[in-house]
Design an enzyme around this catalytic site. Structure first.
Site, PDB file in Angstrom:
ATOM      1  N   TYR A  68      32.150 -15.261 -34.160  1.00 43.25           N
ATOM      2  CA  TYR A  68      31.900 -15.248 -35.600  1.00 43.25           C
ATOM      3  C   TYR A  68      33.118 -14.769 -36.362  1.00 43.25           C
ATOM      4  CZ  TYR A  68      31.277 -10.134 -35.734  1.00 43.25           C
ATOM      5  OH  TYR A  68      31.482  -8.780 -35.665  1.00 43.25           O
ATOM      6  N   ARG A 125      42.132 -16.474 -36.319  1.00 49.04           N
ATOM      7  CA  ARG A 125      41.381 -15.633 -35.366  1.00 49.04           C
ATOM      8  C   ARG A 125      40.148 -16.368 -34.849  1.00 49.04           C
ATOM      9  NH1 ARG A 125      39.590  -9.743 -37.156  1.00 49.04           N
ATOM     10  NH2 ARG A 125      38.049 -10.932 -38.328  1.00 49.04           N
ATOM     11  N   ARG A 176      17.678 -24.255 -20.491  1.00 50.38           N
ATOM     12  CA  ARG A 176      18.396 -22.990 -20.403  1.00 50.38           C
ATOM     13  C   ARG A 176      19.097 -22.889 -19.052  1.00 50.38           C
ATOM     14  NH1 ARG A 176      18.044 -18.039 -18.190  1.00 50.38           N
ATOM     15  NH2 ARG A 176      18.859 -16.273 -19.403  1.00 50.38           N
ATOM     16  N   HIS A 178      22.846 -20.791 -17.457  1.00 50.78           N
ATOM     17  CA  HIS A 178      24.039 -20.022 -17.828  1.00 50.78           C
ATOM     18  C   HIS A 178      25.269 -20.911 -17.967  1.00 50.78           C
ATOM     19  CE1 HIS A 178      21.483 -16.701 -16.700  1.00 50.78           C
ATOM     20  NE2 HIS A 178      22.420 -15.814 -16.988  1.00 50.78           N
ATOM     21  N   LYS A 229      35.976 -12.141 -31.016  1.00 48.97           N
ATOM     22  CA  LYS A 229      34.984 -11.697 -32.001  1.00 48.97           C
ATOM     23  C   LYS A 229      33.627 -12.299 -31.633  1.00 48.97           C
ATOM     24  CE  LYS A 229      34.730 -10.756 -36.995  1.00 48.97           C
ATOM     25  NZ  LYS A 229      34.262  -9.378 -36.883  1.00 48.97           N
ATOM     26  N   GLU A 244      38.482   1.722 -31.238  1.00 43.73           N
ATOM     27  CA  GLU A 244      38.283   1.310 -32.629  1.00 43.73           C
ATOM     28  C   GLU A 244      36.874   1.759 -32.986  1.00 43.73           C
ATOM     29  OE1 GLU A 244      38.152  -3.008 -32.929  1.00 43.73           O
ATOM     30  OE2 GLU A 244      37.254  -3.148 -30.948  1.00 43.73           O
ATOM     31  N   LEU A 282      39.505  -5.420 -31.374  1.00 41.96           N
ATOM     32  CA  LEU A 282      39.637  -6.615 -32.208  1.00 41.96           C
ATOM     33  C   LEU A 282      40.840  -6.401 -33.128  1.00 41.96           C
ATOM     34  CD1 LEU A 282      38.122  -9.309 -32.945  1.00 41.96           C
ATOM     35  CD2 LEU A 282      37.427  -8.090 -35.004  1.00 41.96           C
TER      36      LEU A 282
HETATM   37  C1  LIG Z   1      34.979  -4.350 -33.464  1.00 46.05           C
HETATM   38  C2  LIG Z   1      35.662  -4.599 -34.754  1.00 46.05           C
HETATM   39  N1  LIG Z   1      36.873  -4.059 -34.961  1.00 46.05           N
HETATM   40  C3  LIG Z   1      37.533  -4.234 -36.124  1.00 46.05           C
HETATM   41  C4  LIG Z   1      36.983  -4.975 -37.150  1.00 46.05           C
HETATM   42  C5  LIG Z   1      37.743  -5.149 -38.443  1.00 46.05           C
HETATM   43  O1  LIG Z   1      38.231  -6.469 -38.529  1.00 46.05           O
HETATM   44  P1  LIG Z   1      38.529  -7.129 -39.951  1.00 46.05           P
HETATM   45  O2  LIG Z   1      39.561  -6.270 -40.624  1.00 46.05           O
HETATM   46  O3  LIG Z   1      39.062  -8.462 -39.604  1.00 46.05           O
HETATM   47  O4  LIG Z   1      37.244  -7.167 -40.699  1.00 46.05           O
HETATM   48  C6  LIG Z   1      35.733  -5.567 -36.974  1.00 46.05           C
HETATM   49  C7  LIG Z   1      35.124  -6.350 -38.047  1.00 46.05           C
HETATM   50  O5  LIG Z   1      34.000  -6.751 -37.983  1.00 46.05           O
HETATM   51  C8  LIG Z   1      35.058  -5.369 -35.752  1.00 46.05           C
HETATM   52  O6  LIG Z   1      33.854  -5.912 -35.542  1.00 46.05           O
END
Ligand SMILES: Cc1ncc(COP(=O)(O)O)c(C=O)c1O
Length: 282
Positions: free
Chosen positions: A32, A51, A100, A102, A147, A179, A203
């Protein structure tokens, strides 16, 4: 009425019908993006498209819509998105095969859902008060650079923060800062800024990258490297960045004040640069 895009058509969000066999529903087999829209303008669209393409390639989903087509969906939804600020959420799953299993289906068209919603920006007054952060172990997989819509550890971390009255949960792994549930982390010590390097453990946030760029334009170097938990706990300033939280100053970590207990001067300079790009919140 909220307008949605659903695999080729625009319709009211309430009218979208998703198959129970959709692999997003059964396996969280999808990725997403969330973009911000300020007064109808999509913020950093190219970076989000890049991304999304990387996330799709990493899990080998063909969205059956090229980059220009995906950009058009974002632009169409931005036209009627709430003002002054909104987000557009888009998710792409591996579709809904007949059975279904995997294993990737031989033939299934990717499902694409997108819709806009209001973005309640953190206000100036909230920013000036600063925010609390709580910490928890990072229990996620080792491809946090994708993501993925498989967000259960982040859901639990966000709930943990909400129950503690904090803005976010910072996740720690092996003595290092990863993070937050949905944001990236910066620390400042003696005027030097550091943020965890964007490898498979986090991320690479779009506002993370922007904060690095804005800081560097202000002559503030940002070290991208491993950040130890001890550095986080001893920091003069902590900020977190994300599309929805923008650039938020942290003044409490667990039971301790961060630095002076007030938002710091380095944060303020970068925040002002950010606001000059998007306009100020109330
Ligand atoms: C795990 C994670 N880290 C960092 C971020 C921040 O990313 P962005 O600045 O692109 O929103 C997000 C955003 O949803 C996230 O889910």
């Amino acid at each position: 009425m909220t307008l949605a895009y659903w695999t080729g058509t625009y319709l009211p969000l309430d009218d979208v019908k998703v198959s129970p066999l959709d692999r997003g529903y059964l396996f969280a087999d999808g990725v997403y993006e969330v973009v911000a829209v300020y007064d109808g303008r999509i913020f950093e669209l190219d970076a989000h498209l890049d991304r999304l393409a990387r996330s799709l390639a990493a899990i080998r989903i063909d969205p059956s819509l090229d980059r220009a087509g995906i950009a058009t969906v974002f632009r169409q939804l931005a036209e009627t998105a709430p003002r002054p600020a909104a987000t557009i959420y888009m998710q792409v799953t591996r579709g809904a095969p007949a059975q279904r299993s995997h294993v990737f289906p031989a033939a299934a068209q990717a499902s694409i859902l997108a819709f806009a919603g209001p973005l309640k920006r953190l206000s100036r007054a909230q920013q000036e008060d600063g925010f609390a952060l709580v910490s928890a172990p990072d229990i996620r997989w080792l491809r946090c650079d994708i993501k993925s819509i498989a967000l259960l550890p982040s859901v639990l971390a966000a709930q943990n923060a909400a129950e503690a009255g904090a803005l976010e949960t910072v996740m720690l792994r092996g003595g290092l800062v990863s993070e937050c549930a949905a944001s990236n982390v910066f620390v400042v010590k003696d005027g030097r800024v550091a943020t965890p390097i964007a490898d498979h453990r986090i991320l690479d946030g779009i506002n993370r990258r922007l904060a690095i760029r804005l800081a560097e334009e202000l002559g503030i170097a940002v070290e991208q490297r491993d950040v130890a938990e001890a550095e986080l706990r001893g920091a003069d300033e902590i900020w977190i960045t994300s599309t929805t939280k923008e650039l938020a100053p942290i003044v409490r970590l667990d039971d301790a004040a961060v630095g002076s207990g007030r938002p710091g001067p380095v944060w303020r300079r970068v925040r002002d640069a950010f606001d000059s790009l998007v306009g100020r919140p109330e």
